[in-house]
Design a protein around this motif. Structure first.
Motif, short mmCIF file in Angstrom:
data_model
loop_
_atom_site.label_atom_id
_atom_site.label_comp_id
_atom_site.label_asym_id
_atom_site.label_seq_id
_atom_site.Cartn_x
_atom_site.Cartn_y
_atom_site.Cartn_z
N ILE A 159 37.97 -12.83 57.52
CA ILE A 159 37.73 -12.09 56.28
C ILE A 159 36.50 -11.24 56.45
O ILE A 159 35.51 -11.65 57.06
N GLU A 160 36.55 -10.00 55.92
CA GLU A 160 35.45 -9.04 56.11
C GLU A 160 34.96 -8.57 54.74
O GLU A 160 35.74 -8.42 53.82
N ARG A 201 41.35 -5.41 52.02
CA ARG A 201 41.97 -6.59 52.65
C ARG A 201 41.19 -7.86 52.32
O ARG A 201 41.78 -8.90 52.01
N ALA A 202 39.87 -7.76 52.40
CA ALA A 202 39.04 -8.93 52.09
C ALA A 202 39.22 -9.34 50.64
O ALA A 202 39.33 -10.54 50.33
N ASN A 203 39.25 -8.36 49.74
CA ASN A 203 39.43 -8.66 48.32
C ASN A 203 40.79 -9.30 48.07
O ASN A 203 40.92 -10.24 47.27
N SER A 245 39.07 -2.32 54.88
CA SER A 245 38.58 -3.67 55.16
C SER A 245 38.18 -4.39 53.87
O SER A 245 38.47 -5.58 53.70
N LYS A 292 42.53 -11.12 50.22
CA LYS A 292 42.50 -12.48 50.73
C LYS A 292 41.75 -13.41 49.77
O LYS A 292 42.17 -14.56 49.55
#
Length: 241
Positions: free
Chosen positions: A240-241, A108-110, A105, A112
């Motif tokens: 976004i997480e 993925r957030a980084n 997670s 984005k």
């Protein structure tokens, strides 16, 4: 709720205690003198052997049973330890899975956020192009370089709609430069012929084409138009997480 620790039984000690008690009772019932007389007064070895076999059969059975019970107890302990160890392993695996989920997670957030930052760079570059055109009143060589840099910044972070839109500015800037070269070549030709450029319709047409192309940039590369085309892509994802 507390776990109760299982009590461990020492079956060997119990077996030895039973054997010792058995021997004590045997000696008390028969008496040492009777046993001494039996061994020294009996010359038949078969009888002595049968006597000894009968005497030691019970202790042997007790000790054998104690050994079996001890082995069974050790096997149960080993199984319990294995189950506890398996529980620890399962807990560790669940913890690893949770850590992997968190790491995924975060990655993925980084990703984005990095994509958003790169899009903002391209967005700011387009605004710089707009400012340069307004300031210079034309598409200069430096402005064309800015347009190419913007296209390179946007290539891998925007979709086809945005990239194709930016590509039109490269094509139009190239066409504008071609028109300028054509006008300069026409002026040199007319000057060699001693003709005033402004007196020829073809020169006026070329100049009008250049002005129309410049006006195209003023009309199409505005902050409002940039926000309209890129605005949706510049919003941070809600998931976004």
């Amino acid at each position: 709720m507390s776990d109760k620790k299982a009590t461990k039984t020492n079956w060997i000690a119990w077996g030895l205690a039973v054997v010792i008690g058995y021997v004590g009772v045997f000696l008390w019932l028969l008496g040492p003198q009777s046993i001494w007389t039996f061994f020294h007064g009996n010359t038949q070895l078969n009888t002595v052997g049968d006597f000894l076999a009968g005497i030691f059969a019970f202790p042997a059975f007790v000790l054998l049973a104690a050994a079996v019970l001890t082995q069974r107890q050790e096997l149960n302990e080993t199984r319990d330890q294995f189950n506890k160890g398996q529980g620890v392993i399962d807990a560790q695996m669940r913890q690893i899975e949770r850590q992997n989920t968190i790491a995924l997670s975060a990655a993925r957030a980084n990703y984005k956020v990095q994509v958003h930052d790169k899009r903002m760079i391209a967005y700011q570059r387009l605004l710089d192009v707009e400012f340069a055109i307004i300031t210079d009143g034309d598409v200069t060589q430096e402005t064309r370089k800015l347009i190419h840099r913007c296209a390179a910044d946007a290539k891998f972070v925007f979709g086809d709609v945005v990239n194709n839109w930016i590509a039109t500015f490269i094509e139009e800037a190239r066409e504008l430069r071609r028109l300028v070269y054509a006008l300069e070549a026409l002026e040199r030709t007319l000057e060699r012929q001693g003709i005033v450029p402004g007196s020829r319709q073809e020169w006026n047409d070329a100049l009008v084409a250049i002005h129309e192309k410049q006006q195209w940039f003023f009309d199409n590369l505005t902050m409002e138009r940039v926000d309209e085309v890129l605005g949706e892509s510049l919003r941070l994802p809600e998931d976004i997480e």
